[in-house]
Design an enzyme around this catalytic site. Structure first.
Site, PDB file in Angstrom:
ATOM      1  N   GLN A  72       5.080  -2.072   7.655  1.00 21.20           N
ATOM      2  CA  GLN A  72       4.248  -0.995   8.179  1.00 21.20           C
ATOM      3  C   GLN A  72       4.888   0.373   7.934  1.00 21.20           C
ATOM      4  O   GLN A  72       6.092   0.544   8.129  1.00 21.20           O
ATOM      5  CB  GLN A  72       4.026  -1.191   9.675  1.00 21.20           C
ATOM      6  CG  GLN A  72       3.186  -2.421  10.014  1.00 21.20           C
ATOM      7  CD  GLN A  72       1.697  -2.179   9.927  1.00 21.20           C
ATOM      8  OE1 GLN A  72       1.242  -1.149   9.421  1.00 21.20           O
ATOM      9  NE2 GLN A  72       0.913  -3.123  10.399  1.00 21.20           N
ATOM     10  N   CYS A 111      -6.691  -3.182  11.065  1.00 17.77           N
ATOM     11  CA  CYS A 111      -6.571  -1.836  10.488  1.00 17.77           C
ATOM     12  C   CYS A 111      -7.936  -1.290  10.094  1.00 17.77           C
ATOM     13  O   CYS A 111      -8.026  -0.211   9.511  1.00 17.77           O
ATOM     14  CB  CYS A 111      -5.632  -1.858   9.278  1.00 17.77           C
ATOM     15  SG  CYS A 111      -6.189  -2.928   7.937  1.00 17.77           S
TER      16      CYS A 111
END
Length: 460
Positions: free
Chosen positions: A289, A414
């Site tokens: 990430q 996401c």
């Protein structure tokens, strides 16, 4: 809207209208006779005069000529060029308003799906919503007699030079400029998309948020740099903090930025970073990430929602290098991770060993196919964590979840649009949303929003 029903708009036509919404790309929406016109650098609540730049069958684009009224949430940013590139389309919107907008974006998607009973909590933001990215991939071109790094103006092939990307760790931006200038000094050529000649395509830089270790990857169409030893020596001298220097070979004519063929020019093939007390090994192609500060919050919220008792069999789908699975491993009996990218699975196994974790297992397989196999084999996990790509879950995986019947299903998303779509399908498999949805601002100054959601099984 049929072609004959739409307003008769032409390029350069000047109009006045009210901005009523923002698109997913951060463009303001004005409607003329219900025909949507998308206008860059305009915000809801503003009245603007604008000029049409392009007209298509069902919508048009325009540019602002003058703001007749200004949104109270508008901020004056020194980085307005980020809007033109689409890198940070919300830099003109005050941060509290960004957080509120993202919550409302999620709320509206559940509303349109007929799920008004699903509560959406306020978006969790950052104390400092700038310079947070630990990775960047920057295109490099030969322009005006020298190598140039920057961004492509939205909808064009024009590279606009830039040194401060606003979202990146400042040391990453500095490393990009230093590497570019060294390569320029040695006369290394840049790849030309038209002639398909030249060497340099991108510079990729990663930096550990906790460790400070830095990796620079030079993405090229060839397997060797001209004057390679001298170039490497010059980069090492200019970047004394560099941990890893890699030549990434990518000759393919695609939009995929990084190839899979990596050669170490200096230092280590990987860097390390620490997340939630665990050490992670990160390679050129590793998925890690890009905002470690909010990633820690994201994974903590996912574990909290699961309310783990310590005796569960947990499945971590789309497990990447093992970040979620390894974090929850101390809270469950066993973790099985599944990931289609084989090098990521290899990284996950290394990370498991480095952190002395013995109750995890990682499988290189396509998650939907593996879920079907598990369902057919009668495997019954207690809790499933999924963190899929933007396209969300496949119907096959959702159906297999219905067959395996885990008590809890934790969805890290996401893309709220595919999240809501998948929630509807999971409801058909006997699941319901058990707790309020938690949006998290993983990507401040952009339109993206991460969400964590818990579903529990209500029928067999």
């Amino acid at each position: 809207m049929s072609k004959k029903d739409r307003p008769n708009l032409v390029k350069n036509q000047e109009l006045v209208g009210d901005v009523i919404d923002l698109t997913y790309e951060g463009l303001g929406v004005v409607k003329i006779d219900d025909f949507p016109i998308f206008v860059s650098d305009s915000l809801p609540g503003e009245k603007i005069s604008f000029a049409i730049t392009r007209v298509l069958n069902s919508y048009a684009f325009a540019r602002v000529l003058k703001r007749l009224t200004t949104s109270p949430d508008r901020v004056i940013s020194e980085h307005a060029d980020m809007i033109a590139s689409g890198i940070a389309p919300l830099v003109n919107l005050a941060y509290p308003a960004q957080l509120a907008f993202k919550r409302e974006q999620v709320r509206q998607l559940f509303h349109k799906a007929g799920l008004d009973q699903v509560e959406v909590l306020p978006t969790i933001g950052m104390a400092n919503p700038t310079h947070y990215r630990n990775k960047t991939v920057v295109p490099i071109k030969f322009q005006q007699g020298r190598l140039t790094t920057g961004f492509y103006r939205r909808g064009s092939h024009k590279l606009v030079p830039i040194n401060d990307y606003y979202l990146n760790d400042p040391k990453i931006d500095a490393a990009v400029g230093i590497a570019r200038d060294v390569l320029n000094r040695f006369g290394v050529s840049a790849y030309d998309e038209i002639t398909r000649e030249g060497l340099l395509r991108y510079l990729m830089v990663r930096r550990g948020y906790v460790t400070g270790q830095m990796m620079l990857a030079i993405v090229a169409t060839g397997k060797k740099l001209p004057q390679e030893k001298a170039v490497v020596a010059a980069i090492k001298k200019a970047l004394p903090d560099l941990t890893s220097l890699i030549l990434n070979y990518n000759p393919k004519q695609t939009n995929v930025q990084l190839g899979l063929d990596n050669r170490v020019l200096y230092g280590s093939p990987v860097i390390h970073d620490t997340l939630l007390g665990l050490d992670f090994e990160i390679g050129v192609n590793s998925f890690y990430q890009v905002n470690p500060q909010t990633t820690a919050v994201l994974y903590q919220k996912a574990a909290e929602m699961a309310d783990l008792a310590g005796d569960e069999l947990a499945v971590d789908a789309y497990s990447g290098i093992g970040t979620i699975g390894l974090y929850i491993s101390s809270q469950v009996k066993k973790v099985i991770g599944v990931e289609v990218v084989a090098p990521a699975v290899a990284d996950a196994k290394k990370n498991m060993q480095a952190n002395h974790i013995q109750n995890a297992e990682y499988i290189a397989a396509d998650a939907p196919e593996q879920f079907v196999k598990w369902a057919q084999a009668g495997i019954r996990p207690d809790v499933v964590f999924v963190d899929p790509p933007r396209k969300g879950l496949s119907p096959e995986l959702i159906e297999a979840v219905g067959q395996m019947q885990p008590k809890k299903f934790v969805y890290v998303s996401c893309n709220p649009a595919t999240l809501v779509r998948d929630v509807v399908l999971l409801r058909q498999q006997g699941y319901q949303v058990a707790k309020p949805v938690q949006p998290i601002d993983q990507f401040p100054q952009t339109m993206h929003v991460e969400c964590v959601l818990l579903m529990t099984r209500v029928k067999n």
